[in-house]
Design a protein around this motif. Structure first.
Motif, mmCIF file in Angstrom:
data_model
loop_
_atom_site.group_PDB
_atom_site.id
_atom_site.type_symbol
_atom_site.label_atom_id
_atom_site.label_comp_id
_atom_site.label_asym_id
_atom_site.label_seq_id
_atom_site.Cartn_x
_atom_site.Cartn_y
_atom_site.Cartn_z
ATOM 1 N N THR A 174 12.998 -20.153 10.488
ATOM 2 C CA THR A 174 11.815 -19.379 10.881
ATOM 3 C C THR A 174 12.027 -17.900 10.624
ATOM 4 O O THR A 174 11.135 -17.198 10.126
ATOM 5 C CB THR A 174 11.493 -19.629 12.365
ATOM 6 N N ARG A 177 11.653 -17.148 6.882
ATOM 7 C CA ARG A 177 10.248 -17.078 6.478
ATOM 8 C C ARG A 177 9.621 -15.763 6.937
ATOM 9 O O ARG A 177 8.902 -15.101 6.169
ATOM 10 C CB ARG A 177 9.471 -18.264 7.050
ATOM 11 N N ARG A 178 9.917 -15.367 8.164
ATOM 12 C CA ARG A 178 9.354 -14.134 8.691
ATOM 13 C C ARG A 178 9.857 -12.924 7.904
ATOM 14 O O ARG A 178 9.069 -12.023 7.561
ATOM 15 C CB ARG A 178 9.724 -13.987 10.169
#
Length: 286
Positions: A174, A177-178
């Motif tokens: 995550t 992706r951020r």
């Protein structure tokens, strides 16, 4: 606390843990990764009394995202500049740890600046000396294109985690992706990936004279035969002060897939090194 190192073209982010008086251990992640991928190695090294410096590579993390040059050589130059900023010299040499392409970068620093380097650890070492070919280059261009590039990279990263996963792997994906949704970040990853697939990089591993630890995941999907690749990397080191760890149940990221094995190996590496550097390792050619 995040620090920013100023280098030509921008800034590179890093953080420092542990006492100033201990051996400086610099941890450098691979392409498209974040310095947090080393989180499970920091505490064991600090507990052993070392100053641990975890850096991002240029164009990644909290630094700027407008670099024109990418690859083994520019990253090696950034590591050298970080050693300057940290006060690393012949009297206080560092241990360098690199992952994937950055393993080649730290090897290059060790070859060019042996007086400032006590030893190196190469995790999932990649030479990036030969071009990958048109098909792979085309795949990279497609994978890292907008609007799907951030999600596609996280998927690809996950595909390299053959074997065990850390409890925080999903959170790390995550975070990747951020991070890639930061303006300019995906373009920087794309530039780095294309620079590496073009080949022509020189890690200078065959010129490294300080002790070397080679760590390879036994399930690494980046190579068709991880054991053979591991043996070839060991054979490239031009002296006998080289040890290897073929990590079971680990793919391309043994530093967090099997930190239970990699962390003790790094602690042992640093503990067994001479206090100073600059001399050829025992057993090698003069």
């Amino acid at each position: 606390m995040t620090h920013l190192l100023t280098v030509p073209e921008g800034t590179v982010s890093y953080e420092v843990h542990g006492p100033d008086g201990g051996t400086t251990v610099v941890l450098v992640p691979g392409m498209g990764d974040l310095r947090s991928s080393y989180r499970d190695l920091v505490d064991p090294l600090v507990t052993a009394g070392h100053r641990v410096v975890v850096t991002d590579v240029r164009g990644h993390g909290d630094g700027t995202h407008a670099f024109a040059r990418h690859g083994v050589e520019p990253t090696a130059q950034d590591v050298s500049a970080l050693l300057d900023a940290l006060g690393v010299d012949a009297d206080h040499p560092a241990v360098l740890v690199g992952s994937s392409f950055a393993a080649g970068s730290v090897a290059r620093v060790a070859a060019l600046e042996p007086a400032r380097v006590r030893g190196v650890a190469l995790l999932a070492y990649a030479a990036n000396d030969a071009p990958a070919g048109r098909a792979v280059t085309a795949q990279v261009r497609l994978l890292l294109a907008r609007p799907w590039g951030a999600a596609a990279w996280a998927w690809f990263y996950g595909s390299l985690l053959k074997g065990r996963r850390a409890t925080w792997t999903d959170a790390h994906l995550t975070d990747l992706r951020r991070a890639l949704r930061t303006p300019g970040a995906l373009g920087q990853l794309r530039r780095l990936a294309l620079a590496l697939t073009a080949g022509g990089h020189r890690t200078l591993l065959d010129q490294v004279r300080v002790p070397v630890l080679v760590v390879t995941g036994a399930l690494d999907p980046e190579t068709p035969d991880p054991a053979a690749t591991h043996a070839a990397t060991l054979a490239t080191v031009p002296h006998d002060a080289v040890t290897g760890l073929l990590v079971p149940e680990a793919g391309h990221y043994p530093q967090h897939q099997r930190a239970d094995l990699v962390a003790p190996a790094l602690v042992d590496l640093v503990a067994g090194l001479p206090r100073t550097s600059g001399a050829p390792a025992t057993g090698g050619d003069a």
